[in-house]
Design a protein around this motif. Sequence first.
Motif, PDB file in Angstrom:
ATOM      1  N   THR A 244      64.331 -21.524 -31.437  1.00 39.21           N
ATOM      2  CA  THR A 244      63.140 -21.087 -31.027  1.00 39.21           C
ATOM      3  C   THR A 244      63.065 -20.949 -29.391  1.00 39.21           C
ATOM      4  OG1 THR A 244      61.716 -21.993 -32.481  1.00 39.21           O
ATOM      5  CG2 THR A 244      60.669 -21.254 -30.565  1.00 39.21           C
ATOM      6  N   HIS A 245      62.474 -19.758 -29.053  1.00 42.38           N
ATOM      7  CA  HIS A 245      62.504 -19.524 -27.423  1.00 42.38           C
ATOM      8  C   HIS A 245      60.842 -19.371 -27.342  1.00 42.38           C
ATOM      9  CE1 HIS A 245      62.507 -18.467 -23.213  1.00 42.38           C
ATOM     10  NE2 HIS A 245      61.954 -16.969 -23.535  1.00 42.38           N
ATOM     11  N   THR A 246      60.206 -19.798 -26.212  1.00 48.21           N
ATOM     12  CA  THR A 246      58.730 -19.919 -26.086  1.00 48.21           C
ATOM     13  C   THR A 246      58.111 -19.198 -25.016  1.00 48.21           C
ATOM     14  OG1 THR A 246      58.867 -22.105 -27.413  1.00 48.21           O
ATOM     15  CG2 THR A 246      56.713 -21.278 -26.032  1.00 48.21           C
ATOM     16  N   TYR A 247      57.183 -18.321 -25.207  1.00 50.86           N
ATOM     17  CA  TYR A 247      56.536 -17.678 -24.108  1.00 50.86           C
ATOM     18  C   TYR A 247      54.901 -18.179 -24.368  1.00 50.86           C
ATOM     19  CZ  TYR A 247      60.194 -14.386 -23.967  1.00 50.86           C
ATOM     20  OH  TYR A 247      61.359 -13.791 -23.825  1.00 50.86           O
ATOM     21  N   GLN A 248      54.496 -18.913 -22.878  1.00 50.25           N
ATOM     22  CA  GLN A 248      53.485 -19.551 -23.092  1.00 50.25           C
ATOM     23  C   GLN A 248      52.471 -18.315 -23.180  1.00 50.25           C
ATOM     24  OE1 GLN A 248      52.020 -22.782 -22.646  1.00 50.25           O
ATOM     25  NE2 GLN A 248      54.045 -23.814 -22.995  1.00 50.25           N
ATOM     26  N   LEU A 249      52.780 -17.324 -22.654  1.00 44.74           N
ATOM     27  CA  LEU A 249      51.629 -16.087 -22.896  1.00 44.74           C
ATOM     28  C   LEU A 249      52.207 -14.946 -23.035  1.00 44.74           C
ATOM     29  CD1 LEU A 249      49.144 -14.685 -22.635  1.00 44.74           C
ATOM     30  CD2 LEU A 249      49.387 -14.462 -19.933  1.00 44.74           C
ATOM     31  N   VAL A 250      51.854 -14.329 -24.346  1.00 47.08           N
ATOM     32  CA  VAL A 250      52.518 -13.112 -24.855  1.00 47.08           C
ATOM     33  C   VAL A 250      51.110 -12.078 -24.832  1.00 47.08           C
ATOM     34  CG1 VAL A 250      53.320 -11.839 -26.682  1.00 47.08           C
ATOM     35  CG2 VAL A 250      54.456 -14.055 -26.231  1.00 47.08           C
ATOM     36  N   HIS A 251      51.273 -10.977 -24.071  1.00 51.09           N
ATOM     37  CA  HIS A 251      50.238 -10.055 -24.168  1.00 51.09           C
ATOM     38  C   HIS A 251      50.608  -8.421 -24.365  1.00 51.09           C
ATOM     39  CE1 HIS A 251      46.107  -8.652 -23.664  1.00 51.09           C
ATOM     40  NE2 HIS A 251      46.477  -7.808 -22.881  1.00 51.09           N
ATOM     41  N   VAL A 252      50.212  -7.907 -25.347  1.00 48.97           N
ATOM     42  CA  VAL A 252      50.530  -6.558 -25.502  1.00 48.97           C
ATOM     43  C   VAL A 252      49.278  -5.717 -25.657  1.00 48.97           C
ATOM     44  CG1 VAL A 252      51.897  -5.156 -26.937  1.00 48.97           C
ATOM     45  CG2 VAL A 252      52.353  -7.561 -27.190  1.00 48.97           C
ATOM     46  N   ALA A 253      49.461  -4.621 -24.811  1.00 50.80           N
ATOM     47  CA  ALA A 253      48.575  -3.620 -24.507  1.00 50.80           C
ATOM     48  C   ALA A 253      49.084  -2.154 -25.064  1.00 50.80           C
ATOM     49  CB  ALA A 253      47.766  -3.575 -23.379  1.00 50.80           C
ATOM     50  N   GLU A 254      48.292  -1.238 -24.927  1.00 50.46           N
ATOM     51  CA  GLU A 254      49.022   0.178 -25.358  1.00 50.46           C
ATOM     52  C   GLU A 254      49.904   0.695 -23.970  1.00 50.46           C
ATOM     53  OE1 GLU A 254      48.873   2.073 -27.781  1.00 50.46           O
ATOM     54  OE2 GLU A 254      47.502   0.974 -29.024  1.00 50.46           O
ATOM     55  N   ASP A 256      52.226  -0.526 -20.279  1.00 52.08           N
ATOM     56  CA  ASP A 256      52.278  -1.522 -19.290  1.00 52.08           C
ATOM     57  C   ASP A 256      51.297  -1.710 -18.272  1.00 52.08           C
ATOM     58  OD1 ASP A 256      54.777  -1.550 -20.882  1.00 52.08           O
ATOM     59  OD2 ASP A 256      55.824  -0.447 -19.183  1.00 52.08           O
ATOM     60  N   GLU A 257      50.699  -0.812 -17.863  1.00 47.74           N
ATOM     61  CA  GLU A 257      49.658  -1.265 -16.680  1.00 47.74           C
ATOM     62  C   GLU A 257      48.374  -1.847 -17.274  1.00 47.74           C
ATOM     63  OE1 GLU A 257      52.410   2.070 -15.636  1.00 47.74           O
ATOM     64  OE2 GLU A 257      50.796   1.909 -17.507  1.00 47.74           O
ATOM     65  N   GLN A 258      47.993  -1.403 -18.455  1.00 48.34           N
ATOM     66  CA  GLN A 258      46.984  -2.319 -19.155  1.00 48.34           C
ATOM     67  C   GLN A 258      47.347  -3.527 -19.347  1.00 48.34           C
ATOM     68  OE1 GLN A 258      45.485  -0.682 -22.918  1.00 48.34           O
ATOM     69  NE2 GLN A 258      44.221  -2.294 -23.298  1.00 48.34           N
ATOM     70  N   ALA A 259      48.595  -3.828 -19.880  1.00 51.85           N
ATOM     71  CA  ALA A 259      49.122  -5.351 -20.265  1.00 51.85           C
ATOM     72  C   ALA A 259      49.060  -5.993 -19.123  1.00 51.85           C
ATOM     73  CB  ALA A 259      50.353  -4.970 -21.043  1.00 51.85           C
ATOM     74  N   ARG A 260      49.398  -5.353 -17.838  1.00 48.24           N
ATOM     75  CA  ARG A 260      49.536  -6.327 -16.790  1.00 48.24           C
ATOM     76  C   ARG A 260      48.214  -6.695 -16.177  1.00 48.24           C
ATOM     77  NH1 ARG A 260      53.382  -8.938 -13.169  1.00 48.24           N
ATOM     78  NH2 ARG A 260      52.282  -9.142 -11.111  1.00 48.24           N
ATOM     79  N   GLU A 261      47.326  -5.721 -16.253  1.00 46.08           N
ATOM     80  CA  GLU A 261      45.895  -5.953 -15.839  1.00 46.08           C
ATOM     81  C   GLU A 261      45.278  -7.108 -16.503  1.00 46.08           C
ATOM     82  OE1 GLU A 261      41.829  -3.625 -14.850  1.00 46.08           O
ATOM     83  OE2 GLU A 261      43.556  -2.548 -15.362  1.00 46.08           O
ATOM     84  N   GLU A 262      45.394  -6.853 -18.015  1.00 44.61           N
ATOM     85  CA  GLU A 262      44.858  -7.909 -18.672  1.00 44.61           C
ATOM     86  C   GLU A 262      45.351  -9.142 -18.733  1.00 44.61           C
ATOM     87  OE1 GLU A 262      43.072  -4.692 -21.989  1.00 44.61           O
ATOM     88  OE2 GLU A 262      44.910  -5.844 -22.349  1.00 44.61           O
ATOM     89  N   MET A 263      46.629  -9.124 -18.580  1.00 41.77           N
ATOM     90  CA  MET A 263      47.398 -10.643 -18.413  1.00 41.77           C
ATOM     91  C   MET A 263      47.128 -11.313 -17.113  1.00 41.77           C
ATOM     92  SD  MET A 263      51.515 -11.424 -17.919  1.00 41.77           S
ATOM     93  CE  MET A 263      51.480 -10.678 -16.176  1.00 41.77           C
ATOM     94  N   MET A 264      46.857 -10.637 -15.994  1.00 43.92           N
ATOM     95  CA  MET A 264      46.601 -11.331 -14.758  1.00 43.92           C
ATOM     96  C   MET A 264      45.133 -11.849 -14.760  1.00 43.92           C
ATOM     97  SD  MET A 264      49.292 -11.165 -12.985  1.00 43.92           S
ATOM     98  CE  MET A 264      48.561 -11.827 -11.600  1.00 43.92           C
ATOM     99  N   ALA A 265      44.318 -11.062 -15.515  1.00 38.94           N
ATOM    100  CA  ALA A 265      42.841 -11.916 -15.890  1.00 38.94           C
ATOM    101  C   ALA A 265      43.082 -13.040 -16.706  1.00 38.94           C
ATOM    102  CB  ALA A 265      41.895 -10.616 -16.295  1.00 38.94           C
ATOM    103  N   ILE A 266      43.758 -12.995 -17.280  1.00 37.37           N
ATOM    104  CA  ILE A 266      43.827 -14.087 -18.365  1.00 37.37           C
ATOM    105  C   ILE A 266      44.600 -15.394 -17.587  1.00 37.37           C
ATOM    106  CG2 ILE A 266      45.168 -15.046 -20.340  1.00 37.37           C
ATOM    107  CD1 ILE A 266      45.275 -12.386 -21.553  1.00 37.37           C
ATOM    108  N   LEU A 267      45.622 -14.925 -16.735  1.00 37.33           N
ATOM    109  CA  LEU A 267      46.166 -15.936 -16.017  1.00 37.33           C
ATOM    110  C   LEU A 267      45.297 -16.624 -14.919  1.00 37.33           C
ATOM    111  CD1 LEU A 267      49.997 -14.706 -15.403  1.00 37.33           C
ATOM    112  CD2 LEU A 267      49.266 -16.649 -16.964  1.00 37.33           C
ATOM    113  N   THR A 268      44.363 -15.805 -14.309  1.00 36.35           N
ATOM    114  CA  THR A 268      43.478 -16.231 -13.406  1.00 36.35           C
ATOM    115  C   THR A 268      42.607 -17.315 -13.943  1.00 36.35           C
ATOM    116  OG1 THR A 268      43.510 -13.979 -12.230  1.00 36.35           O
ATOM    117  CG2 THR A 268      41.553 -15.763 -11.630  1.00 36.35           C
TER     118      THR A 268
END
Length: 367
Positions: A244-254, A256-268
């Motif tokens: 197994t390889h683990t990702y502490q956070l996986v986030h997928v959106a329609e 790349d730009e949407q995914a990055r923006e939503e991911m940064m909100a999650i990480l904050t």
Amino acid sequence: MRFSVFLNARSMAPEDDRGLIQALAIHAERAAALGFDAIFMPDHHFNGYMPIASDSFMFAAYLAAKLPHMHFGFSVTSVPLHHPVRFVERINILDQLTDGKLLVGIGSGTTPEEMIGFGVDYRDAGAIADRNLAIAEQLWAKGLEDPAVEIDSGPHQGRVLQRIAPAAYTPGHARLMPVALKEASARRAATHGWPAFIPAFTPPTIGGTEPMRHVAKHFGVYRAMLDEASHSPEAIARALDWTTHTYQLVHVAETDEQAREEMMAILTAYQEAIEREAAFNARAESNDANKKTDRTPNALTEDWIGTWCLYGSPETVVEHLKPYAELGIGNILCGTTTGPLTDERLRLGDQTLRLLSERVMPAFRKA
């Protein structure tokens, strides 16, 4: 390649605990319905990191009754915090309840706050883990008429005269999964024919933007040891199937730009929770017995994101994972509820489950 869900949400207040437990049960059921292979849980105490992680064995038993076809795993069990008898008993019960579909991650590391809560000296954690695992093997092997198993591993004492009940479902016992970070841990997994967790960093640096370089190195060491152990091809295939390889956070959106923006909100929000927990750990580190020797980078840095996050459109995520599949990684563990579990966080987690299921996982399933 398999895909599994890592339930790694946080509760920020006691009044949030019940809602988190209920929401994660629903999230796990949704993941099962969408074709994910396993549900993994951490082992943590006191700090609000997955309140059900204070006894993940119990929560796994609850989910196993609802989802009998699923595998269940722990990433990872902090072995020094578990009395060897209770460790073995709980694993055997779950091994029976899941018909052998159990994967028990094992490690020695945890936070100083957790260590002092269980009366464990942080400096001794590695030695206690090794001793507890050796005792666990004795307990699994003990028959009724065998000599007593003497337990003396620092905070854990005892003398077992009879056998452990229930017996394991899996021959020997359920599969353990060491983290293949040190040679001894990789060898333990390889010698027994167990899967392993393959990390994307090499201490003392915990983070970086070249995760595949580290994954390839650690996987290569583990794979070579598997071959040297003279297992049958079938046993090697079973081990690699769940490596197994683990990702502490996986986030997928329609996009790349949407995914990055939503991911940064999650990480904050995630980083705010980490900083609160760090204040309690600082109190625990007020004596030499509990001083940590490593520090995790800020989750908002590119180093942390590069090591621990997988994000983007479905197409971007597929391209990112292709080298891991080609290397031989058997299971991708996806943190889909990382951070404080608000309604919005759950919505984004469900979005990720759906897009992974519909547009990422099919690219890695055998025809």
